[in-house]
Design a protein around this motif. Structure first.
Motif, PDB file in Angstrom:
ATOM      1  N   ALA A  28       0.855  -1.182   0.000  1.00  0.00           N
ATOM      2  CA  ALA A  28       0.000   0.000   0.000  1.00  0.00           C
ATOM      3  C   ALA A  28       0.894   1.236   0.000  1.00  0.00           C
ATOM      4  O   ALA A  28       1.935   1.251   0.669  1.00  0.00           O
ATOM      5  CB  ALA A  28      -0.903  -0.007   1.223  1.00  0.00           C
ATOM      6  N   ARG A  42     -12.371   2.963  -1.285  1.00  0.00           N
ATOM      7  CA  ARG A  42     -12.580   1.671  -1.944  1.00  0.00           C
ATOM      8  C   ARG A  42     -13.969   1.552  -2.551  1.00  0.00           C
ATOM      9  O   ARG A  42     -14.950   2.004  -1.973  1.00  0.00           O
ATOM     10  CB  ARG A  42     -12.356   0.513  -0.963  1.00  0.00           C
ATOM     11  CG  ARG A  42     -10.877   0.247  -0.667  1.00  0.00           C
ATOM     12  CD  ARG A  42     -10.736  -1.095   0.041  1.00  0.00           C
ATOM     13  NE  ARG A  42     -10.979  -2.201  -0.856  1.00  0.00           N
ATOM     14  CZ  ARG A  42     -10.031  -2.964  -1.410  1.00  0.00           C
ATOM     15  NH1 ARG A  42      -8.763  -2.719  -1.161  1.00  0.00           N
ATOM     16  NH2 ARG A  42     -10.343  -3.960  -2.206  1.00  0.00           N
ATOM     17  N   LEU A  48     -16.023  -3.145   2.491  1.00  0.00           N
ATOM     18  CA  LEU A  48     -14.987  -2.096   2.531  1.00  0.00           C
ATOM     19  C   LEU A  48     -15.362  -0.888   1.660  1.00  0.00           C
ATOM     20  O   LEU A  48     -14.680   0.140   1.701  1.00  0.00           O
ATOM     21  CB  LEU A  48     -13.629  -2.662   2.063  1.00  0.00           C
ATOM     22  CG  LEU A  48     -13.015  -3.790   2.897  1.00  0.00           C
ATOM     23  CD1 LEU A  48     -11.659  -4.208   2.320  1.00  0.00           C
ATOM     24  CD2 LEU A  48     -12.859  -3.377   4.360  1.00  0.00           C
ATOM     25  N   PRO A  55      -3.837   3.340  -1.275  1.00  0.00           N
ATOM     26  CA  PRO A  55      -4.034   2.532  -2.476  1.00  0.00           C
ATOM     27  C   PRO A  55      -2.899   1.536  -2.689  1.00  0.00           C
ATOM     28  O   PRO A  55      -1.761   1.791  -2.298  1.00  0.00           O
ATOM     29  CB  PRO A  55      -4.066   3.578  -3.595  1.00  0.00           C
ATOM     30  CG  PRO A  55      -3.351   4.762  -3.049  1.00  0.00           C
ATOM     31  CD  PRO A  55      -3.608   4.760  -1.570  1.00  0.00           C
ATOM     32  N   LEU A  99      -0.183  -7.038   4.881  1.00  0.00           N
ATOM     33  CA  LEU A  99      -0.117  -5.713   4.260  1.00  0.00           C
ATOM     34  C   LEU A  99       1.125  -4.954   4.684  1.00  0.00           C
ATOM     35  O   LEU A  99       1.422  -4.886   5.882  1.00  0.00           O
ATOM     36  CB  LEU A  99      -1.335  -4.895   4.686  1.00  0.00           C
ATOM     37  CG  LEU A  99      -2.531  -4.997   3.778  1.00  0.00           C
ATOM     38  CD1 LEU A  99      -3.324  -6.213   4.132  1.00  0.00           C
ATOM     39  CD2 LEU A  99      -3.353  -3.752   3.916  1.00  0.00           C
ATOM     40  N   VAL A 136     -10.462   1.741   6.151  1.00  0.00           N
ATOM     41  CA  VAL A 136     -10.339   0.283   6.020  1.00  0.00           C
ATOM     42  C   VAL A 136      -9.631  -0.240   7.286  1.00  0.00           C
ATOM     43  O   VAL A 136      -8.594   0.310   7.673  1.00  0.00           O
ATOM     44  CB  VAL A 136      -9.536  -0.050   4.739  1.00  0.00           C
ATOM     45  CG1 VAL A 136      -9.123  -1.504   4.704  1.00  0.00           C
ATOM     46  CG2 VAL A 136     -10.340   0.334   3.497  1.00  0.00           C
ATOM     47  N   ALA A 138      -7.561  -2.565   8.312  1.00  0.00           N
ATOM     48  CA  ALA A 138      -6.121  -2.846   8.313  1.00  0.00           C
ATOM     49  C   ALA A 138      -5.288  -1.573   8.253  1.00  0.00           C
ATOM     50  O   ALA A 138      -4.144  -1.559   8.707  1.00  0.00           O
ATOM     51  CB  ALA A 138      -5.777  -3.749   7.131  1.00  0.00           C
ATOM     52  N   TRP A 142      -1.933   2.594  10.762  1.00  0.00           N
ATOM     53  CA  TRP A 142      -0.902   3.422  10.118  1.00  0.00           C
ATOM     54  C   TRP A 142      -1.158   4.918  10.302  1.00  0.00           C
ATOM     55  O   TRP A 142      -0.259   5.733  10.074  1.00  0.00           O
ATOM     56  CB  TRP A 142      -0.827   3.105   8.615  1.00  0.00           C
ATOM     57  CG  TRP A 142      -0.341   1.725   8.323  1.00  0.00           C
ATOM     58  CD1 TRP A 142       0.570   0.997   9.052  1.00  0.00           C
ATOM     59  CD2 TRP A 142      -0.738   0.885   7.216  1.00  0.00           C
ATOM     60  NE1 TRP A 142       0.757  -0.234   8.465  1.00  0.00           N
ATOM     61  CE2 TRP A 142      -0.027  -0.330   7.343  1.00  0.00           C
ATOM     62  CE3 TRP A 142      -1.608   1.061   6.141  1.00  0.00           C
ATOM     63  CZ2 TRP A 142      -0.163  -1.366   6.426  1.00  0.00           C
ATOM     64  CZ3 TRP A 142      -1.744   0.022   5.231  1.00  0.00           C
ATOM     65  CH2 TRP A 142      -1.037  -1.174   5.373  1.00  0.00           C
TER      66      TRP A 142
HETATM   67  N1  523 Z   1      -6.194  -4.179   1.604  1.00  0.00           N
HETATM   68  C1  523 Z   1      -6.336  -3.435   2.769  1.00  0.00           C
HETATM   69  N2  523 Z   1      -5.813  -2.172   2.793  1.00  0.00           N
HETATM   70  C2  523 Z   1      -5.157  -1.642   1.724  1.00  0.00           C
HETATM   71  C3  523 Z   1      -5.022  -2.416   0.526  1.00  0.00           C
HETATM   72  C4  523 Z   1      -4.305  -1.875  -0.671  1.00  0.00           C
HETATM   73  C5  523 Z   1      -5.546  -3.696   0.513  1.00  0.00           C
HETATM   74  O1  523 Z   1      -6.918  -3.895   3.772  1.00  0.00           O
HETATM   75  N3  523 Z   1      -4.652  -0.394   1.839  1.00  0.00           N
HETATM   76  C6  523 Z   1      -6.726  -5.554   1.547  1.00  0.00           C
HETATM   77  C7  523 Z   1      -8.036  -5.645   0.829  1.00  0.00           C
HETATM   78  C8  523 Z   1      -7.989  -7.038   0.252  1.00  0.00           C
HETATM   79  C9  523 Z   1      -6.518  -7.303  -0.010  1.00  0.00           C
HETATM   80  O2  523 Z   1      -5.828  -6.394   0.846  1.00  0.00           O
HETATM   81  O3  523 Z   1      -8.409  -7.958   1.266  1.00  0.00           O
HETATM   82  C10 523 Z   1      -6.095  -7.133  -1.462  1.00  0.00           C
HETATM   83  O4  523 Z   1      -6.285  -5.787  -1.810  1.00  0.00           O
HETATM   84  P1  523 Z   1      -6.881  -5.316  -3.214  1.00  0.00           P
HETATM   85  O5  523 Z   1      -8.207  -5.946  -3.459  1.00  0.00           O
HETATM   86  O6  523 Z   1      -6.807  -3.855  -3.229  1.00  0.00           O
HETATM   87  O7  523 Z   1      -5.756  -5.891  -4.167  1.00  0.00           O
HETATM   88  P2  523 Z   1      -5.812  -6.563  -5.602  1.00  0.00           P
HETATM   89  O8  523 Z   1      -6.687  -5.739  -6.472  1.00  0.00           O
HETATM   90  O9  523 Z   1      -4.407  -6.819  -6.029  1.00  0.00           O
HETATM   91  O10 523 Z   1      -6.494  -7.939  -5.200  1.00  0.00           O
HETATM   92  P3  523 Z   1      -7.162  -9.043  -6.136  1.00  0.00           P
HETATM   93  O11 523 Z   1      -8.434  -8.400  -6.626  1.00  0.00           O
HETATM   94  O12 523 Z   1      -7.398 -10.178  -5.163  1.00  0.00           O
HETATM   95  O13 523 Z   1      -6.151  -9.345  -7.185  1.00  0.00           O
END
Ligand code: 523
Length: 153
Positions: A28, A42, A48, A55, A99, A136, A138, A142
């Motif tokens: 992130a 999101r 979420l 991001p 993360l 979100v 998680a 931060w």
């Molecule tokens: N999070 C989260 N916080 C955060 C991010 C970037 C992602 O809690 N700042 C979590 C949300 C999902 C997992 O991490 O449970 C994956 O994030 P996502 O959906 O943004 O990543 P993608 O698009 O790479 O995932 P897929 O659709 O699974 O490929």
């Protein structure tokens, strides 16, 4: 042809979960510019949706965290960044994903909400006023370190 149909059928029947052998890491980006950090709202999944996050997305096999961060920000925001130091500690999600947040510096382009509902630049005071229910889960841990980074900027 019969064999191929069987392969496709078993793969889809097993579902995405069991066939997902990608790394467990998610990166992130804390894009900091002019004393503000960029948060993205999101669009999915439903639990979420509407909540603010740094991001980013999942790291692919053989990819460094820095490369994943650059790729995800290019895909999601249409901007070029350079990855910097880690922010806070890694956060483990109930589903086992881990993360990692990193500082990021904007190199080119203007961030746009290509996959998010909205983007907004937050000062440290904006972050302190932010309702954690709107963040979100998680990413909540931060926020204090992000405030320190912005106060120092
Ligand atoms: N999070 C989260 N916080 C955060 C991010 C970037 C992602 O809690 N700042 C979590 C949300 C999902 C997992 O991490 O449970 C994956 O994030 P996502 O959906 O943004 O990543 P993608 O698009 O790479 O995932 P897929 O659709 O699974 O490929």
């Amino acid at each position: 042809f019969v064999m191929m149909g069987w392969l496709i059928a078993t793969r889809s029947a097993r579902g995405a979960e069991e066939t997902d052998d990608r790394p467990k890491d998610v990166v992130a980006a804390a894009v900091v510019d002019a004393g503000r950090v960029l948060l993205a709202q999101r669009a999915h999944p439903v639990e979420l949706a509407g909540k603010w996050e740094l991001p980013g997305g999942r790291v692919e096999s053989g990819e460094t965290h820095a490369a994943a961060l650059v790729r995800e920000i290019r895909e999601e925001l249409g901007a070029e960044v350079e990855a910097g130091d880690a922010v806070g500690k890694p956060v483990t999600l109930p589903n086992g994903l881990v993360l990692h947040a990193y500082r990021a510096r904007l190199r080119a382009g203007t961030p746009a909400a290509l996959e998010h509902l909205d983007l907004q630049w937050f000062t440290a005071d904006d972050l302190r006023r932010l309702d954690l229910d709107d963040v979100v889960p998680a990413d909540r841990d931060w926020i204090p370190e992000l405030c320190i980074i912005l106060d120092d900027a």
